[in-house]
Enzyme design. Structure first.
Site, mmCIF file in Angstrom:
data_model
loop_
_atom_site.group_PDB
_atom_site.id
_atom_site.type_symbol
_atom_site.label_atom_id
_atom_site.label_comp_id
_atom_site.label_asym_id
_atom_site.label_seq_id
_atom_site.Cartn_x
_atom_site.Cartn_y
_atom_site.Cartn_z
ATOM 1 N N GLU A 169 -4.262 4.367 6.627
ATOM 2 C CA GLU A 169 -4.034 4.149 5.186
ATOM 3 C C GLU A 169 -4.470 5.335 4.305
ATOM 4 O OE1 GLU A 169 -4.815 0.151 3.309
ATOM 5 O OE2 GLU A 169 -6.087 1.379 2.036
ATOM 6 N N ARG A 214 0.838 -1.211 0.000
ATOM 7 C CA ARG A 214 0.000 0.000 0.000
ATOM 8 C C ARG A 214 0.874 1.263 0.000
ATOM 9 N NH1 ARG A 214 -2.875 -3.943 -0.503
ATOM 10 N NH2 ARG A 214 -4.584 -4.564 0.862
ATOM 11 N N SER A 246 -10.435 0.072 4.055
ATOM 12 C CA SER A 246 -9.620 -0.216 5.249
ATOM 13 C C SER A 246 -9.028 1.088 5.764
ATOM 14 C CB SER A 246 -8.477 -1.164 4.904
ATOM 15 O OG SER A 246 -8.985 -2.338 4.349
HETATM 16 P P1 FAD Z 1 -8.490 9.449 -4.368
HETATM 17 O O1 FAD Z 1 -9.059 9.078 -3.048
HETATM 18 O O2 FAD Z 1 -9.175 10.492 -5.157
HETATM 19 O O3 FAD Z 1 -6.969 9.870 -4.163
HETATM 20 C C1 FAD Z 1 -6.104 9.069 -3.385
HETATM 21 C C2 FAD Z 1 -4.708 9.697 -3.420
HETATM 22 O O4 FAD Z 1 -4.168 9.596 -4.736
HETATM 23 C C3 FAD Z 1 -4.708 11.180 -3.077
HETATM 24 O O5 FAD Z 1 -3.499 11.441 -2.391
HETATM 25 C C4 FAD Z 1 -4.721 11.861 -4.447
HETATM 26 O O6 FAD Z 1 -4.154 13.158 -4.407
HETATM 27 C C5 FAD Z 1 -3.862 10.916 -5.258
HETATM 28 N N1 FAD Z 1 -4.199 10.869 -6.684
HETATM 29 C C6 FAD Z 1 -5.414 10.621 -7.228
HETATM 30 N N2 FAD Z 1 -5.322 10.582 -8.568
HETATM 31 C C7 FAD Z 1 -4.022 10.827 -8.872
HETATM 32 C C8 FAD Z 1 -3.285 10.930 -10.101
HETATM 33 N N3 FAD Z 1 -3.873 10.748 -11.291
HETATM 34 N N4 FAD Z 1 -1.963 11.214 -10.043
HETATM 35 C C9 FAD Z 1 -1.338 11.361 -8.837
HETATM 36 N N5 FAD Z 1 -1.980 11.291 -7.653
HETATM 37 C C10 FAD Z 1 -3.293 11.018 -7.676
HETATM 38 N N6 FAD Z 1 -7.735 0.013 -1.663
HETATM 39 C C11 FAD Z 1 -7.001 -1.097 -1.904
HETATM 40 O O7 FAD Z 1 -5.781 -1.010 -2.092
HETATM 41 N N7 FAD Z 1 -7.577 -2.318 -1.930
HETATM 42 C C12 FAD Z 1 -8.903 -2.514 -1.742
HETATM 43 O O8 FAD Z 1 -9.373 -3.638 -1.797
HETATM 44 C C13 FAD Z 1 -9.702 -1.360 -1.470
HETATM 45 N N8 FAD Z 1 -11.016 -1.483 -1.215
HETATM 46 C C14 FAD Z 1 -11.762 -0.379 -0.919
HETATM 47 C C15 FAD Z 1 -13.122 -0.543 -0.637
HETATM 48 C C16 FAD Z 1 -13.917 0.559 -0.346
HETATM 49 C C17 FAD Z 1 -15.389 0.352 -0.039
HETATM 50 C C18 FAD Z 1 -13.338 1.858 -0.351
HETATM 51 C C19 FAD Z 1 -14.198 3.064 -0.081
HETATM 52 C C20 FAD Z 1 -11.991 2.027 -0.612
HETATM 53 C C21 FAD Z 1 -11.180 0.909 -0.903
HETATM 54 N N9 FAD Z 1 -9.808 1.033 -1.186
HETATM 55 C C22 FAD Z 1 -9.060 -0.085 -1.451
HETATM 56 C C23 FAD Z 1 -9.170 2.359 -1.165
HETATM 57 C C24 FAD Z 1 -9.324 3.141 -2.513
HETATM 58 O O9 FAD Z 1 -10.412 2.677 -3.238
HETATM 59 C C25 FAD Z 1 -8.071 3.021 -3.382
HETATM 60 O O10 FAD Z 1 -6.953 3.522 -2.708
HETATM 61 C C26 FAD Z 1 -8.223 3.766 -4.724
HETATM 62 O O11 FAD Z 1 -7.114 3.515 -5.546
HETATM 63 C C27 FAD Z 1 -8.387 5.276 -4.546
HETATM 64 O O12 FAD Z 1 -8.756 5.808 -5.798
HETATM 65 P P2 FAD Z 1 -9.413 7.227 -5.925
HETATM 66 O O13 FAD Z 1 -9.486 7.556 -7.377
HETATM 67 O O14 FAD Z 1 -10.674 7.281 -5.181
HETATM 68 O O15 FAD Z 1 -8.295 8.120 -5.236
HETATM 69 P P1 NAP Z 2 -10.038 -11.214 4.543
HETATM 70 O O1 NAP Z 2 -10.021 -11.990 3.265
HETATM 71 O O2 NAP Z 2 -11.057 -11.531 5.578
HETATM 72 O O3 NAP Z 2 -8.611 -11.295 5.216
HETATM 73 C C1 NAP Z 2 -8.356 -10.666 6.493
HETATM 74 C C2 NAP Z 2 -6.908 -10.245 6.498
HETATM 75 O O4 NAP Z 2 -6.088 -11.387 6.408
HETATM 76 C C3 NAP Z 2 -6.623 -9.378 5.298
HETATM 77 O O5 NAP Z 2 -6.133 -8.197 5.824
HETATM 78 C C4 NAP Z 2 -5.600 -10.126 4.464
HETATM 79 O O6 NAP Z 2 -4.452 -9.326 4.189
HETATM 80 C C5 NAP Z 2 -5.175 -11.291 5.323
HETATM 81 N N1 NAP Z 2 -5.202 -12.577 4.573
HETATM 82 C C6 NAP Z 2 -6.260 -13.430 4.418
HETATM 83 N N2 NAP Z 2 -5.883 -14.525 3.740
HETATM 84 C C7 NAP Z 2 -4.575 -14.386 3.454
HETATM 85 C C8 NAP Z 2 -3.620 -15.189 2.770
HETATM 86 N N3 NAP Z 2 -3.937 -16.377 2.235
HETATM 87 N N4 NAP Z 2 -2.358 -14.728 2.666
HETATM 88 C C9 NAP Z 2 -2.012 -13.527 3.173
HETATM 89 N N5 NAP Z 2 -2.878 -12.721 3.838
HETATM 90 C C10 NAP Z 2 -4.137 -13.136 3.984
HETATM 91 O O7 NAP Z 2 -10.108 -9.630 4.215
HETATM 92 P P2 NAP Z 2 -11.323 -8.727 3.755
HETATM 93 O O8 NAP Z 2 -11.498 -7.636 4.714
HETATM 94 O O9 NAP Z 2 -12.495 -9.587 3.384
HETATM 95 O O10 NAP Z 2 -10.740 -8.085 2.415
HETATM 96 C C11 NAP Z 2 -10.496 -8.894 1.288
HETATM 97 C C12 NAP Z 2 -9.353 -8.324 0.468
HETATM 98 O O11 NAP Z 2 -9.719 -7.017 0.000
HETATM 99 C C13 NAP Z 2 -8.064 -8.157 1.272
HETATM 100 O O12 NAP Z 2 -6.977 -8.459 0.440
HETATM 101 C C14 NAP Z 2 -8.053 -6.692 1.645
HETATM 102 O O13 NAP Z 2 -6.736 -6.151 1.729
HETATM 103 C C15 NAP Z 2 -8.777 -6.056 0.449
HETATM 104 N N6 NAP Z 2 -9.467 -4.826 0.893
HETATM 105 C C16 NAP Z 2 -8.728 -3.694 1.008
HETATM 106 C C17 NAP Z 2 -9.332 -2.505 1.394
HETATM 107 C C18 NAP Z 2 -8.538 -1.227 1.469
HETATM 108 O O14 NAP Z 2 -9.144 -0.170 1.588
HETATM 109 N N7 NAP Z 2 -7.242 -1.268 1.419
HETATM 110 C C19 NAP Z 2 -10.691 -2.476 1.679
HETATM 111 C C20 NAP Z 2 -11.398 -3.653 1.588
HETATM 112 C C21 NAP Z 2 -10.792 -4.842 1.179
HETATM 113 P P3 NAP Z 2 -4.364 -8.233 3.021
HETATM 114 O O15 NAP Z 2 -5.225 -7.102 3.462
HETATM 115 O O16 NAP Z 2 -2.917 -7.884 2.988
HETATM 116 O O17 NAP Z 2 -4.831 -8.864 1.749
#
Ligand code: FAD
Ligand code: NAP
Length: 341
Positions: free
Chosen positions: A336, A165, A241
Site C-alpha cells: 500500500e 485505496r 497497513s
Molecule cells: P505522505 O506519506 O507524506 O505522502 C503519501 C503520498 O501522497 C506520497 O506519494 C506523496 O508524494 C503524496 N502526496 C502527499 N501530499 C500530497 C499533495 N498535497 N498533493 C499530491 N500528492 C501528495 N490510511 C488509510 O487509508 N486508512 C487508515 O486507517 C490509515 N491508518 C494509518 C495508521 C497509521 C498508524 C499509519 C502510520 C498510517 C495509516 N494510514 C492509513 C496511511 C496514511 O496515514 C494515509 O495514507 C495518509 O493519507 C498519508 O498522509 P501523509 O500526509 O502522511 O502522506
Molecule cells: P478490523 O476492524 O479488525 O477489520 C479487519 C479487516 O476486515 C479490515 O481489513 C476490514 O476491511 C475488514 N472488515 C471488518 N469489518 C468489516 C465490515 N463490516 N465490512 C467490510 N469489511 C470489514 O481492522 P483494523 O485493523 O482494526 O482497522 C480498522 C479500520 O481502520 C479498517 O477499516 C482499516 O482499513 C483501517 N486502517 C487502515 C490502515 C491503513 O494504513 N490503510 C491502518 C490501520 C487501520 P477494510 O480495511 O477494507 O476496512
C-alpha cells in the site's frame, strides 16, 4: 526567491523513522510558490517528491532532487443549505485535527476517519478509508496545481477515479497534480452514522451508554479502537497497513473458504475482499522479526521498524510475506505505501 535547503534530514518526516536525507528541501507555505518551484526543478532537471506527514511512504537513505513539504494552512466553512456544509481545507493541515475541527463546528461525516495520521492534501491520493467510510464518500472537489498545464484547477470526484485505496494521483497521473485544497461535503444531521463494522458499533454503544449514538461517540470509539490495535509512529515506526486487502472472485473465495473455514472475507460488489492481516497471521508472521524490522504483534497487517531498520529490510520482509501468502493461498498481496525513489 525560493528558500531551498540542501542535504535536509527526513528522518523525522517519515513515520517509519528511516534515516533519510533529501538532496534539496523546500517547505511550501502558499500555492503561489508552486510555479517557481516547478521552474526551479525543470531548470536544474531535478525530480520532485511531495511530502505531507510521511505516513504512507518508504524512504531510501538518499532522496535525489527536491523534497517539498506541503505546509499550507487554513480552513473555511460555508453553510450550503440548512443541512449541507462545505468545508474547504488547505493541503498542509493535519488530517486528524481537521476531523476534530469539523465535529466541533457541528459538521458530521468524517468521524469514522479519526486518528489517521498525515495531511489533508495526501488524503485523496490513496482515498483514505477506515471503518466503512472512504474519503470519496465525503468529498466535494479537490483543488490541484496541474504541473503539465501549469494552472490551478478543481477536480470533481469522478475525475479523481477513486477506488479502494486508489486514485489518479497514485496511478495514471502520479506526479502530475499537486493537491492544494480539499473541499468536503458534510452534514449537520447527527444521525447519519456508518456503524457497519461490528467493533465500532459495539464500542460506540458503550460510549453512548443507552442514549442515541452521536458522531462524537463514534469519534471517541474510533480513537479508542485504533489506540488499542495500532502502533503510534511516535513510539514504533510504521506506515499503517502495509498491504491492501486483496480481492478474489466468488469461486476463488468459496474454494479458499472450503480449505480454510476461518478465513475472514467480506462481500464487496461482485468480488470478495479478504482480510490481508488474517492471511499473514495464518502464515505465522504475526509478531515475527527479520533483521531490525518486523510484523506488529497486535495487527499482522502492520510492519514496524524495531529501531535501525531501513527500506531494504522492509522490502525483504515484505517479499518474504508476499511469497508465503502466495504459496499458501494463491493470492498476491499488493504493497500500500509507496517506495521512494
Ligand atoms: P505522505 O506519506 O507524506 O505522502 C503519501 C503520498 O501522497 C506520497 O506519494 C506523496 O508524494 C503524496 N502526496 C502527499 N501530499 C500530497 C499533495 N498535497 N498533493 C499530491 N500528492 C501528495 N490510511 C488509510 O487509508 N486508512 C487508515 O486507517 C490509515 N491508518 C494509518 C495508521 C497509521 C498508524 C499509519 C502510520 C498510517 C495509516 N494510514 C492509513 C496511511 C496514511 O496515514 C494515509 O495514507 C495518509 O493519507 C498519508 O498522509 P501523509 O500526509 O502522511 O502522506
Ligand atoms: P478490523 O476492524 O479488525 O477489520 C479487519 C479487516 O476486515 C479490515 O481489513 C476490514 O476491511 C475488514 N472488515 C471488518 N469489518 C468489516 C465490515 N463490516 N465490512 C467490510 N469489511 C470489514 O481492522 P483494523 O485493523 O482494526 O482497522 C480498522 C479500520 O481502520 C479498517 O477499516 C482499516 O482499513 C483501517 N486502517 C487502515 C490502515 C491503513 O494504513 N490503510 C491502518 C490501520 C487501520 P477494510 O480495511 O477494507 O476496512
Amino acid at each position: 526567491m525560493l528558500r531551498v535547503q540542501q542535504q535536509h534530514s527526513l528522518t523525522h518526516l517519515n513515520s517509519f523513522g528511516f534515516q533519510s536525507v533529501a538532496e534539496y528541501f523546500f517547505e511550501i507555505q502558499n500555492s503561489t510558490e508552486l510555479p517557481d518551484l516547478l521552474t526551479y526543478c525543470r531548470q536544474l532537471k531535478l525530480p520532485l517528491l511531495l511530502l505531507g506527514g510521511g505516513s504512507n511512504v518508504i524512504l531510501s537513505d538518499r532522496i535525489p532532487g527536491v523534497v517539498a513539504l506541503m505546509a499550507m494552512k487554513g480552513q473555511q466553512i460555508e453553510f450550503h443549505d440548512l443541512h449541507r456544509v462545505l468545508l474547504t481545507v488547505a493541503a498542509g493541515e493535519s488530517w486528524h485535527e481537521t476531523v476534530k475541527y469539523s465535529l466541533e463546528q457541528g459538521c458530521f461525516g468524517l468521524e469514522n476517519l479519526a486518528l489517521i495520521p498525515g495531511t489533508v492534501g495526501a488524503a485523496p491520493v490513496q482515498n483514505i478509508g477506515a471503518y466503512g467510510v472512504e474519503l470519496k464518500d465525503r468529498l466535494s472537489r479537490v483543488e490541484v496545481f496541474d504541473t503539465q498545464e501549469q494552472v490551478m484547477r478543481w477536480l470533481s470526484p469522478s475525475e479523481c477515479h477513486f477506488g479502494y485505496r486508489e486514485s489518479i494521483f497514485k496511478s495514471i497521473e502520479a506526479g502530475r497534480f499537486i493537491i492544494t485544497q480539499v473541499e468536503f461535503s458534510l452534514t449537520t444531521h447527527s444521525d447519519q452514522l456508518n456503524l457497519e463494522y461490528q467493533a465500532l458499533r459495539e464500542t460506540s454503544e458503550k460510549y453512548a451508554a443507552g442514549d442515541p449514538i452521536t458522531p462524537l461517540h463514534v469519534f471517541d470509539a474510533v480513537c479508542y479502537l485504533r489506540q488499542q490495535k495500532l502502533p503510534n509512529p511516535a513510539d514504533i515506526g510504521n506506515a499503517g497497513s502495509f498491504f491492501k486487502n486483496p480481492r478474489v472472485n466468488l469461486q476463488e473465495y468459496l474454494q479458499l473458504k472450503e480449505s480454510f473455514p476461518d478465513l475472514v472475507g467480506f462481500a464487496d460488489g461482485d468480488a470478495y475482499k479478504l482480510a490481508a492481516g488474517w492471511l499473514i497471521e495464518a502464515c505465522g508472521w504475526k509478531g515475527k522479526r527479520l533483521e531490525s524490522v518486523g510484523v506488529y504483534e497486535k495487527q499482522a497487517l502492520v510492519l514496524v521498524n524495531r529501531g535501525g531498520g531501513n527500506r531494504q529490510q522492509i522490502e525483504r520482509i515484505a517479499s518474504a510475506i508476499q511469497h508465503d501468502v502466495e504459496q499458501r493461498f494463491a493470492v498476491r498481496l499488493e504493497v500500500e505505501p509507496r517506495y521512494y525513489p
